[in-house]
Design a protein around this motif. Structure first.
Motif, short mmCIF file in Angstrom:
data_model
loop_
_atom_site.label_atom_id
_atom_site.label_comp_id
_atom_site.label_asym_id
_atom_site.label_seq_id
_atom_site.Cartn_x
_atom_site.Cartn_y
_atom_site.Cartn_z
N LEU A 80 0.86 -1.17 0.00
CA LEU A 80 0.00 0.00 0.00
C LEU A 80 0.90 1.23 0.00
N ASN A 81 0.70 2.09 -0.99
CA ASN A 81 1.53 3.29 -1.13
C ASN A 81 0.65 4.53 -1.07
N VAL A 82 1.02 5.47 -0.19
CA VAL A 82 0.33 6.75 -0.05
C VAL A 82 1.08 7.75 -0.92
N TRP A 83 0.35 8.42 -1.82
CA TRP A 83 0.99 9.32 -2.77
C TRP A 83 0.08 10.47 -3.14
N GLY A 84 0.65 11.44 -3.82
CA GLY A 84 -0.09 12.54 -4.42
C GLY A 84 0.66 13.01 -5.64
N SER A 85 -0.05 13.45 -6.66
CA SER A 85 0.62 13.89 -7.89
C SER A 85 1.46 15.13 -7.66
N TRP A 86 1.18 15.87 -6.62
CA TRP A 86 1.87 17.11 -6.27
C TRP A 86 3.15 16.86 -5.47
N CYS A 87 3.42 15.61 -5.10
CA CYS A 87 4.50 15.24 -4.18
C CYS A 87 5.75 14.83 -4.96
N ALA A 88 6.85 15.60 -4.82
CA ALA A 88 8.08 15.30 -5.56
C ALA A 88 8.65 13.92 -5.24
N PRO A 89 8.74 13.49 -3.96
CA PRO A 89 9.23 12.14 -3.70
C PRO A 89 8.32 11.05 -4.28
N CYS A 90 7.03 11.33 -4.37
CA CYS A 90 6.09 10.37 -4.97
C CYS A 90 6.40 10.20 -6.46
N ARG A 91 6.68 11.31 -7.13
CA ARG A 91 7.03 11.24 -8.55
C ARG A 91 8.35 10.49 -8.73
N ALA A 92 9.28 10.69 -7.80
CA ALA A 92 10.58 10.03 -7.90
C ALA A 92 10.47 8.51 -7.72
N GLU A 93 9.58 8.05 -6.84
CA GLU A 93 9.48 6.61 -6.57
C GLU A 93 8.49 5.90 -7.49
N ALA A 94 7.65 6.63 -8.19
CA ALA A 94 6.59 6.02 -9.01
C ALA A 94 7.12 5.02 -10.04
N PRO A 95 8.22 5.29 -10.75
CA PRO A 95 8.70 4.29 -11.71
C PRO A 95 9.09 2.97 -11.04
N ASP A 96 9.71 3.03 -9.85
CA ASP A 96 10.06 1.80 -9.13
C ASP A 96 8.81 1.05 -8.70
N LEU A 97 7.81 1.76 -8.20
CA LEU A 97 6.57 1.10 -7.78
C LEU A 97 5.90 0.42 -8.97
N ALA A 98 5.83 1.10 -10.10
CA ALA A 98 5.21 0.51 -11.29
C ALA A 98 5.98 -0.74 -11.72
N GLN A 99 7.31 -0.66 -11.71
CA GLN A 99 8.15 -1.78 -12.13
C GLN A 99 7.99 -2.99 -11.20
N VAL A 100 8.09 -2.75 -9.89
CA VAL A 100 8.01 -3.86 -8.93
C VAL A 100 6.60 -4.45 -8.93
N SER A 101 5.59 -3.63 -9.10
CA SER A 101 4.22 -4.14 -9.20
C SER A 101 4.10 -5.09 -10.38
N SER A 102 4.64 -4.69 -11.51
CA SER A 102 4.59 -5.53 -12.71
C SER A 102 5.37 -6.84 -12.52
N GLU A 103 6.55 -6.74 -11.90
CA GLU A 103 7.40 -7.91 -11.68
C GLU A 103 6.78 -8.94 -10.75
N THR A 104 6.03 -8.49 -9.76
CA THR A 104 5.56 -9.38 -8.70
C THR A 104 4.10 -9.81 -8.86
N LYS A 105 3.41 -9.27 -9.83
CA LYS A 105 1.98 -9.58 -9.99
C LYS A 105 1.73 -11.07 -10.17
N THR A 106 2.56 -11.75 -10.98
CA THR A 106 2.35 -13.18 -11.24
C THR A 106 2.60 -14.02 -9.99
#
Length: 141
Positions: A28-54
């Motif tokens: 569970l990730n708490v984020w906002g589009s206005w949040c600079a650290p959220c934008r920085a971590e978003a690519p990693d979250l998307a990648q790990v989500s894709s990798e671990t879904k199966t």
């Protein structure tokens, strides 16, 4: 600490219920589009989500202090395919009081298959750390 049982609307207008994720390791990730650290971590979250879904790992976001259009644009821009609660009013995040500081955007929780929070990262999480936390939670019964 167990994940709270939360039901609400996603940024896409769908019903979202954390109880539906029991039986899966859940991030569970708490984020906002206005949040600079959220934008920085978003690519990693998307990648790990894709990798671990199966493997049965499920991700869910809590989009705070945003309107749904901004949240949807953020998700599209960063390739985030998992659902996120629409939490414009802070009611979803408030249910995590004592687990996540309500002012801590971004924050990430990893819960085991029974819904017990096993890890918490307050601030930006990177892919390597997140992968390790997920693997630790997967080892639990």
């Amino acid at each position: 600490v167990p994940l709270p049982v939360i039901e609400g609307k996603s940024i896409d207008g769908q019903t979202l219920n954390l109880a539906d994720l029991r039986g899966h390791v859940t991030v569970l990730n708490v984020w906002g589009s206005w949040c600079a650290p959220c934008r920085a971590e978003a690519p990693d979250l998307a990648q790990v989500s894709s990798e671990t879904k199966t493997r049965g790992v499920r991700f869910v976001g809590v989009d705070v202090r945003d309107n749904p259009a901004a949240g949807q644009a953020f998700a599209r821009n960063y390739g985030i395919t998992y659902p996120s609660f629409d939490d414009q009013n802070g009611r979803v995040l408030a249910q995590f009081a004592g687990i996540i500081p309500v002012s801590a955007v971004t924050s990430t929780l990893v819960a085991d298959r029974s819904g017990v929070v096993r890890a918490r990262v307050v601030g930006r999480v990177d892919g390597t750390t997140l992968r390790g936390l997920i693997e630790d939670a997967e080892k639990l019964p």
